[in-house]
Design a protein around this motif. Structure first.
Motif, PDB file in Angstrom:
ATOM      1  N   TRP A  84       0.830  -1.208   0.000  1.00 51.79           N
ATOM      2  CA  TRP A  84       0.000   0.000   0.000  1.00 51.79           C
ATOM      3  C   TRP A  84       0.867   1.263   0.000  1.00 51.79           C
ATOM      4  N   ASN A  85       0.432   2.234  -0.763  1.00 57.63           N
ATOM      5  CA  ASN A  85       1.138   3.527  -0.892  1.00 57.63           C
ATOM      6  C   ASN A  85       2.531   3.374  -1.496  1.00 57.63           C
ATOM      7  N   SER A  86       2.715   2.370  -2.321  1.00 52.16           N
ATOM      8  CA  SER A  86       3.985   2.194  -3.018  1.00 52.16           C
ATOM      9  C   SER A  86       3.720   2.131  -4.513  1.00 52.16           C
ATOM     10  N   SER A  87       4.789   2.171  -5.294  1.00 51.30           N
ATOM     11  CA  SER A  87       4.631   2.082  -6.743  1.00 51.30           C
ATOM     12  C   SER A  87       4.078   0.715  -7.158  1.00 51.30           C
ATOM     13  N   LEU A 160      -9.416  -7.095  -1.812  1.00 54.68           N
ATOM     14  CA  LEU A 160      -8.490  -5.988  -2.079  1.00 54.68           C
ATOM     15  C   LEU A 160      -9.237  -4.777  -2.614  1.00 54.68           C
ATOM     16  N   LEU A 161     -10.188  -5.012  -3.508  1.00 54.95           N
ATOM     17  CA  LEU A 161     -10.966  -3.901  -4.055  1.00 54.95           C
ATOM     18  C   LEU A 161     -11.780  -3.213  -2.966  1.00 54.95           C
ATOM     19  N   MET A 162     -12.401  -3.987  -2.081  1.00 54.27           N
ATOM     20  CA  MET A 162     -13.186  -3.409  -0.989  1.00 54.27           C
ATOM     21  C   MET A 162     -12.301  -2.663   0.011  1.00 54.27           C
ATOM     22  N   LEU A 167      -9.425   1.884   3.507  1.00 51.57           N
ATOM     23  CA  LEU A 167      -8.182   2.524   3.940  1.00 51.57           C
ATOM     24  C   LEU A 167      -8.227   4.031   3.756  1.00 51.57           C
ATOM     25  N   HIS A 168      -8.973   4.481   2.750  1.00 51.55           N
ATOM     26  CA  HIS A 168      -9.152   5.930   2.603  1.00 51.55           C
ATOM     27  C   HIS A 168     -10.062   6.486   3.697  1.00 51.55           C
ATOM     28  N   GLN A 169     -11.062   5.727   4.117  1.00 46.84           N
ATOM     29  CA  GLN A 169     -11.987   6.197   5.147  1.00 46.84           C
ATOM     30  C   GLN A 169     -11.302   6.330   6.501  1.00 46.84           C
ATOM     31  N   ILE A 170     -10.404   5.418   6.832  1.00 46.50           N
ATOM     32  CA  ILE A 170      -9.778   5.459   8.161  1.00 46.50           C
ATOM     33  C   ILE A 170      -8.576   6.389   8.203  1.00 46.50           C
ATOM     34  N   GLN A 171      -8.320   7.129   7.108  1.00 50.95           N
ATOM     35  CA  GLN A 171      -7.214   8.093   7.047  1.00 50.95           C
ATOM     36  C   GLN A 171      -5.888   7.405   7.372  1.00 50.95           C
ATOM     37  N   LYS A 201     -14.553  -2.555   9.422  1.00 56.38           N
ATOM     38  CA  LYS A 201     -15.156  -1.953   8.240  1.00 56.38           C
ATOM     39  C   LYS A 201     -15.198  -2.922   7.062  1.00 56.38           C
ATOM     40  N   MET A 202     -14.404  -3.973   7.113  1.00 60.58           N
ATOM     41  CA  MET A 202     -14.429  -5.013   6.083  1.00 60.58           C
ATOM     42  C   MET A 202     -15.359  -6.165   6.468  1.00 60.58           C
TER      43      MET A 202
END
Length: 569
Positions: A84-87, A160-162, A167-171, A201-202
């Protein structure tokens, strides 16, 4: 109009759950006057519970269903932790859609052709000089290991899609920065900070995967054990027995499957409550002084979920043209288009039925979903989330058996009506959840501005909100059509075998017919969702560009109107 759509959604997508449960409860007590069973009794329970191998079937179901869910959830978390958050995550995100577009049945057929004792991987092993006679085969193995791995590989991209929106919601960035500032390592911050917020949340997606794994029929018929089979397959065999007086036993089996699924879901919720609400010491025990990693690295863990679909599709393609392919040859010695020509007429009919069902059910579900979302925005009252997700977590076999018994109360043979209705029942939750995010992020002040300029409510929606929502609507429509295309049990049960689709024929042919014909149906069944998603992406991009051009044009026209004259350079 919005209220009517809201009420219609409750009638179409919520009320059927009640007769679905009643329809299996009444026959289970051997009360079916139409079959001469006029006196309720418990003989069906005795017959079902004394069936040889029932306990083994339940254990196989628990092992494959729970095991695949645990594996899929673990794989998903490890992949997110490492990428996550990598190329690397950008490449993984681009691969998720093609993996999701491949239907379960097409994936199962390709998986069988790849990992069976005469499959392509065994051919590679024989070519390399490895004796495959002693190797363990994953297809229809007595322990259900192959079924468990296939389900885990297929469901991980969905989780993964969900996880992206979660991950955006939990900042995530803020949480990771705070955890690093407190001295937590990367793996510790994911375990003690991210996991307690990510997993709750999942919950619904994981429960949907768990319920599907416990009650799956189509994939289990292709990959699962047969002696004894899983519980869902055993109930399906009882349901298809020609002796109609055995329907009560099938109803009891459907109840057992329903109770088993809800029992496992309840246990999963209890374990989550104990780990994250009661025994919480591990969460605030502080950073570890040791620098060892808590989890294994998941940097390259996504490759199996990428490579397996990449392998199975070419295997299906080769098998569809293979006329002579001896074991252990890597490639066929002869090719032919005879099987495509032989099946062309039936393929056209089956594809037409599949597309018609997908279009009808997805469009109806889309209208209902938009109506419910607009009702929630206007009246601040929407359908409860648990009610929307209920068709996703209830075993299809249990509820559809009850619904079919309920349809016997209506005269006439309205098979197309019942099948479309059943598809809408299972397509609606996915469409609603796909549109829920865009509708929540929409700025309602745009509607207020449009109404203040004299537009009616319908005109404001059509001219302002609809263009902004069209990219999400196109993608949601593709999701709904793909879900409809993959429906096997609703088409078989409520269609009474009179409506055939690519999915129903692919499952029937995969259980022992010619591999070339099975490959053709599996390949075409996997091709249609890819076409749906491709067209949806093109339409989404075009509608987004059109919306931006329209906004620029309206902005220029407004400037000219305010200034009283056009702008000249």
């Amino acid at each position: 109009m919005i209220r009517l759509l809201y009420l219609a959604t409750i009638v179409i997508c919520a009320l059927p759950l009640l007769p679905g449960v009643i329809g299996i409860a009444v026959p289970a007590f051997s009360w079916l006057p139409a079959l001469g069973l006029d006196f309720p009794n418990l003989s069906a329970f005795s017959s079902a519970l004394q069936w040889p191998g029932l306990g083994q079937s339940i254990l196989l179901t628990l092992f494959s269903g729970v095991g695949s869910t645990v594996l899929a959830t673990t794989f998903c978390f490890l992949i997110l932790q490492a990428n996550w958050n990598s190329s690397r995550w950008q490449r993984i995100e681009h691969l998720i859609a093609p993996m999701l577009a491949l239907p379960h049945v097409a994936f199962a057929i390709g998986f069988a052709f790849t990992f069976s004792p005469t499959g392509w991987l065994f051919r590679v092993a024989e070519t390399a000089g490895i004796d495959t006679a002693s190797l363990f085969a994953l297809i229809q193995d007595p322990y259900g290991i192959g079924l468990m791995l296939a389900l885990a590989i297929k469901e991980t991209p969905f989780l993964l899609l969900m996880s992206v929106s979660v991950l955006h919601q939990i900042q995530f960035n803020q949480l990771q920065a705070v955890a690093s500032g407190l001295g937590y390592s990367h793996s510790e911050s994911w375990l003690k900070v991210i996991l307690p917020q990510w997993l709750p949340k999942m919950r619904m997606p994981i429960y949907a995967v768990l319920a599907y794994g416990l009650s799956v029929v189509d994939i289990a018929m292709i990959l699962g054990p047969s002696r004894p089979p899983t519980l869902a397959i055993l109930v399906w065999q009882w349901f298809n027995e020609p002796d109609l007086t055995q329907i009560p036993r099938a109803a009891v089996g459907a109840i057992i499957l329903l109770v088993l699924s809800f029992g496992v879901l309840t246990l999963a919720r209890l374990i989550e409550w104990l780990l994250f609400d009661v025994k919480r010491q591990w969460q605030y025990s502080g950073p570890s002084s040791k620098k060892n990693k808590i989890f294994l690295s998941g940097v390259h863990l996504h490759w199996p979920f990428t490579m397996v679909p990449v392998i199975v599709v070419p295997v299906l393609f080769i098998w569809s043209f293979a006329q002579r392919w001896r074991f252990p040859d890597l490639l066929p010695s002869r090719y032919s288009t005879r099987f495509w020509q032989q099946e062309s007429e039936s393929l056209i009919q089956l594809a037409s039925n599949s597309i018609l069902l997908a279009l009808s059910s997805a469009f109806i579900a889309l209208v209902l979903a938009i109506g419910c979302l607009e009702h929630r925005q206007k009246y601040q009252r929407g359908i409860p989330t648990w009610l929307i997700a209920l068709p996703m977590v209830i075993p299809q076999l249990s509820i559809l058996f009850g619904i079919q018994v309920s349809t016997f109360l209506f005269t006439g043979q309205h098979y197309w009506f019942w099948v479309i209705w059943s598809h809408v029942l299972f397509v609606f939750p996915y469409l609603y959840l796909a549109l829920d995010g865009p509708w929540r992020t929409y700025d309602i002040r745009l509607d207020q501005s449009a109404r203040s300029l004299g537009l009616s409510a319908w005109s404001a929606w059509w001219r302002v909100k609809r263009p902004l929502m069209m990219p999400a609507i196109w993608l949601a429509l593709a999701v709904g059509m793909s879900v409809s295309l993959a429906q096997y049990l609703p088409t078989q049960i409520l269609g009474a075998g009179r409506i055939s689709t690519l999915t129903t024929e692919a499952v029937a042919l995969a259980s022992g017919q010619d591999r070339r014909v099975s490959a053709i149906y599996g390949l075409l069944q996997g091709l249609l969702p890819l076409v749906f998603f491709t067209l949806a992406l093109i339409a989404s991009r075009l509608s987004g560009n059109y919306s931006r051009r329209s906004q620029q044009q309206r902005s220029t026209d407004t400037d000219d109107l305010i200034c009283g004259k056009p702008h000249y350079k």
